[in-house]
Scaffold this active site. Structure first.
Site, PDB file in Angstrom:
ATOM      1  CB  SER A   7      -0.917  -0.019   1.229  1.00  0.00           C
ATOM      2  OG  SER A   7      -0.157  -0.279   2.401  1.00  0.00           O
ATOM      3  CD  GLU A   9       1.148   7.417   5.607  1.00  0.00           C
ATOM      4  OE1 GLU A   9       1.005   6.304   6.156  1.00  0.00           O
ATOM      5  OE2 GLU A   9       1.723   8.367   6.154  1.00  0.00           O
ATOM      6  CG  HIS A  68      -3.747   7.638   8.119  1.00  0.00           C
ATOM      7  ND1 HIS A  68      -2.430   7.595   8.508  1.00  0.00           N
ATOM      8  CD2 HIS A  68      -3.826   6.903   6.976  1.00  0.00           C
ATOM      9  CE1 HIS A  68      -1.739   6.855   7.642  1.00  0.00           C
ATOM     10  NE2 HIS A  68      -2.557   6.441   6.693  1.00  0.00           N
ATOM     11  NE  ARG A  98      -0.989   9.894  21.448  1.00  0.00           N
ATOM     12  CZ  ARG A  98       0.148  10.037  22.114  1.00  0.00           C
ATOM     13  NH1 ARG A  98       0.201   9.685  23.376  1.00  0.00           N
ATOM     14  NH2 ARG A  98       1.229  10.522  21.530  1.00  0.00           N
ATOM     15  CG  ASP A 100       2.139  12.812  18.185  1.00  0.00           C
ATOM     16  OD1 ASP A 100       2.066  12.333  19.331  1.00  0.00           O
ATOM     17  OD2 ASP A 100       2.708  12.257  17.235  1.00  0.00           O
ATOM     18  CG  PHE A 207      10.240  13.198   8.362  1.00  0.00           C
ATOM     19  CD1 PHE A 207       9.732  14.467   8.605  1.00  0.00           C
ATOM     20  CD2 PHE A 207      10.021  12.635   7.113  1.00  0.00           C
ATOM     21  CE1 PHE A 207       9.042  15.162   7.625  1.00  0.00           C
ATOM     22  CE2 PHE A 207       9.325  13.319   6.129  1.00  0.00           C
ATOM     23  CZ  PHE A 207       8.842  14.585   6.384  1.00  0.00           C
ATOM     24  CG  HIS A 257       1.684   1.779   4.616  1.00  0.00           C
ATOM     25  ND1 HIS A 257       0.447   1.827   4.005  1.00  0.00           N
ATOM     26  CD2 HIS A 257       1.870   3.006   5.172  1.00  0.00           C
ATOM     27  CE1 HIS A 257      -0.084   3.032   4.191  1.00  0.00           C
ATOM     28  NE2 HIS A 257       0.757   3.767   4.885  1.00  0.00           N
TER      29      HIS A 257
HETATM   30  P1  FAD Z   1      -1.097   4.938  20.969  1.00  0.00           P
HETATM   31  O1  FAD Z   1      -1.192   3.537  20.495  1.00  0.00           O
HETATM   32  O2  FAD Z   1      -2.216   5.490  21.763  1.00  0.00           O
HETATM   33  O3  FAD Z   1       0.268   5.066  21.785  1.00  0.00           O
HETATM   34  C1  FAD Z   1       0.790   6.314  22.165  1.00  0.00           C
HETATM   35  C2  FAD Z   1       1.712   6.177  23.381  1.00  0.00           C
HETATM   36  O4  FAD Z   1       0.925   5.908  24.551  1.00  0.00           O
HETATM   37  C3  FAD Z   1       2.713   5.034  23.301  1.00  0.00           C
HETATM   38  O5  FAD Z   1       3.881   5.437  23.953  1.00  0.00           O
HETATM   39  C4  FAD Z   1       2.031   3.892  24.046  1.00  0.00           C
HETATM   40  O6  FAD Z   1       2.964   2.989  24.624  1.00  0.00           O
HETATM   41  C5  FAD Z   1       1.240   4.647  25.113  1.00  0.00           C
HETATM   42  N1  FAD Z   1      -0.055   4.012  25.416  1.00  0.00           N
HETATM   43  C6  FAD Z   1      -0.918   3.479  24.528  1.00  0.00           C
HETATM   44  N2  FAD Z   1      -2.033   3.045  25.136  1.00  0.00           N
HETATM   45  C7  FAD Z   1      -1.875   3.302  26.444  1.00  0.00           C
HETATM   46  C8  FAD Z   1      -2.700   3.100  27.582  1.00  0.00           C
HETATM   47  N3  FAD Z   1      -3.922   2.546  27.465  1.00  0.00           N
HETATM   48  N4  FAD Z   1      -2.213   3.509  28.801  1.00  0.00           N
HETATM   49  C9  FAD Z   1      -0.986   4.088  28.914  1.00  0.00           C
HETATM   50  N5  FAD Z   1      -0.174   4.309  27.846  1.00  0.00           N
HETATM   51  C10 FAD Z   1      -0.602   3.937  26.643  1.00  0.00           C
HETATM   52  N6  FAD Z   1      -0.210  10.889  13.206  1.00  0.00           N
HETATM   53  C11 FAD Z   1      -1.148  11.758  12.802  1.00  0.00           C
HETATM   54  O7  FAD Z   1      -1.373  12.779  13.468  1.00  0.00           O
HETATM   55  N7  FAD Z   1      -1.871  11.556  11.649  1.00  0.00           N
HETATM   56  C12 FAD Z   1      -1.692  10.450  10.887  1.00  0.00           C
HETATM   57  O8  FAD Z   1      -2.349  10.289   9.861  1.00  0.00           O
HETATM   58  C13 FAD Z   1      -0.702   9.495  11.305  1.00  0.00           C
HETATM   59  N8  FAD Z   1      -0.511   8.347  10.614  1.00  0.00           N
HETATM   60  C14 FAD Z   1       0.382   7.403  11.089  1.00  0.00           C
HETATM   61  C15 FAD Z   1       0.485   6.191  10.418  1.00  0.00           C
HETATM   62  C16 FAD Z   1       1.361   5.209  10.876  1.00  0.00           C
HETATM   63  C17 FAD Z   1       1.450   3.891  10.130  1.00  0.00           C
HETATM   64  C18 FAD Z   1       2.164   5.453  12.021  1.00  0.00           C
HETATM   65  C19 FAD Z   1       3.146   4.419  12.516  1.00  0.00           C
HETATM   66  C20 FAD Z   1       2.050   6.663  12.698  1.00  0.00           C
HETATM   67  C21 FAD Z   1       1.152   7.641  12.263  1.00  0.00           C
HETATM   68  N9  FAD Z   1       0.969   8.849  12.927  1.00  0.00           N
HETATM   69  C22 FAD Z   1       0.022   9.767  12.490  1.00  0.00           C
HETATM   70  C23 FAD Z   1       1.778   9.169  14.120  1.00  0.00           C
HETATM   71  C24 FAD Z   1       1.087   8.768  15.422  1.00  0.00           C
HETATM   72  O9  FAD Z   1      -0.126   9.455  15.559  1.00  0.00           O
HETATM   73  C25 FAD Z   1       2.030   9.115  16.582  1.00  0.00           C
HETATM   74  O10 FAD Z   1       3.114   8.217  16.579  1.00  0.00           O
HETATM   75  C26 FAD Z   1       1.387   9.177  17.952  1.00  0.00           C
HETATM   76  O11 FAD Z   1       2.357   9.726  18.864  1.00  0.00           O
HETATM   77  C27 FAD Z   1       0.953   7.852  18.537  1.00  0.00           C
HETATM   78  O12 FAD Z   1      -0.161   7.345  17.915  1.00  0.00           O
HETATM   79  P2  FAD Z   1      -0.615   5.829  18.221  1.00  0.00           P
HETATM   80  O13 FAD Z   1      -1.885   5.621  17.504  1.00  0.00           O
HETATM   81  O14 FAD Z   1       0.493   4.907  17.965  1.00  0.00           O
HETATM   82  O15 FAD Z   1      -0.854   5.969  19.799  1.00  0.00           O
END
Ligand code: FAD
Length: 278
Positions: A7, A9, A68, A98, A100, A207, A257
């Site tokens: 895929s 992006e 996303h 999640r 940032d 990055f 990806h």
């Molecule tokens: P989470 O899975 O929520 O994790 C975030 C942090 O919190 C981690 O350190 C984890 O260990 C911790 N954590 C998770 N769950 C819990 C819990 N229940 N209790 C305590 N701690 C916890 N960002 C964007 O803004 N837009 C995008 O479109 C985007 N696309 C992305 C696509 C990919 C494939 C990847 C790998 C990243 C992308 N990101 C994007 C970046 C991403 O949003 C950031 O890395 C963000 O900081 C974490 O998102 P996450 O969904 O991994 O978070």
């Protein structure tokens, strides 16, 4: 190669010129026949409209599209509305994150972590969406420890994700070890490798600083030694990333990806070297 998922992006363009350019990029990349195109989403909703519009463009062109969706800064109501919009437009995949918050953005919103978003999507829309989540073979930069991050990842998948896409990395061992640990923790979803082509040294360093991806010393030094010689950077980058992908494919990666950064050339070159469309 056909049974593996490849895929590509994009990020949503901000100007009409950017939209035009992305359309041309997409036309070139569509020739590679990827499984789907995904479109990033700015946390706090900054590119929400752009994500939807780009995804609908992709769909109109006859390709599968995956928006996303990041939940930080969002409310249940705002996320519900976005999901309904995607659903009513026949979108069946989503990459749930999640995100940032941009600095200076106050409201954290109603979701704290991606596992809460995945749970919400499943509760609201059942099995409508194929959900992908993010994975970090070199650990998410805010995690307390690799073990903690792994447990959080497992929780997120168990909340209802179908698959994961990794942050980019240049060390295949980090990927294989992570995939192994995930299996040992009792989770069996495909972990697709996120691949960042190397075309620009300073951008890659910037990055990587932000997202916690490690650039091995030998790669960094070699890239720095090329100075402004972009052709050499690209040729070396293509060799290095081709080698990484070959190792991943040989080791059984279920898919890759490609972070295209809205450029066609580097992804196309990799794809052709690896013969991924075959
Ligand atoms: P989470 O899975 O929520 O994790 C975030 C942090 O919190 C981690 O350190 C984890 O260990 C911790 N954590 C998770 N769950 C819990 C819990 N229940 N209790 C305590 N701690 C916890 N960002 C964007 O803004 N837009 C995008 O479109 C985007 N696309 C992305 C696509 C990919 C494939 C990847 C790998 C990243 C992308 N990101 C994007 C970046 C991403 O949003 C950031 O890395 C963000 O900081 C974490 O998102 P996450 O969904 O991994 O978070």
């Amino acid at each position: 190669m056909k049974q593996k998922n490849f895929s590509i992006e994009f990020f949503p363009p901000k100007t009409p010129e950017g939209e035009e350019k992305l359309r041309a990029t997409r036309a070139k990349l569509a020739e590679l026949n990827p499984k789907y195109f995904s479109v990033t989403f700015g946390a706090g909703g900054s590119t929400q409209k752009g994500t939807l519009e780009t995804v609908l463009d992709i769909k109109r062109e006859g390709h599968e599209a995956a928006p996303h969706l990041s939940c930080v800064g969002g409310t249940r109501e705002s996320i519900r509305a976005i999901l309904q919009e995607y659903k009513s437009n026949g979108i069946r995949r989503v990459v749930a994150l999640r995100g940032d918050l941009p600095s200076g953005y106050g409201a954290a919103g109603e979701f704290r972590y991606a596992n809460e978003l995945v749970e919400f999507i499943r509760a609201e829309t059942g099995d409508w969406f194929h959900i992908e989540v993010a994975a970090y073979p070199e650990m998410h930069p805010q995690a307390k420890s690799p073990q903690d991050d792994l447990q959080n990842f497992v929780r997120k998948v168990k909340a209802g994700a179908n698959a994961a896409i990794t942050q980019y990395f240049y060390n295949a061992d980090a990927y294989f070890r992570f995939a192994d640990e995930v299996r040992k923790a009792g989770v069996d979803v495909p972990i697709v490798a996120g691949i960042m082509p190397i075309t620009n040294y300073s951008q890659l360093m910037r990055f990587s600083e932000m997202c916690g991806a490690e650039i091995p010393r030998w790669i960094r030094l070699k890239l720095a030694s090329f100075g402004d010689d972009t052709e050499s950077i690209k040729a070396f980058g293509l060799d290095v990333v081709t080698g990484l992908c070959e190792r991943l494919l040989a080791g059984g990666v279920p898919g890759m990806h490609f972070y295209s950064l809205n450029q066609a050339a580097a992804t196309t070159a990799l794809w052709k070297r690896l013969n991924l469309s075959a």
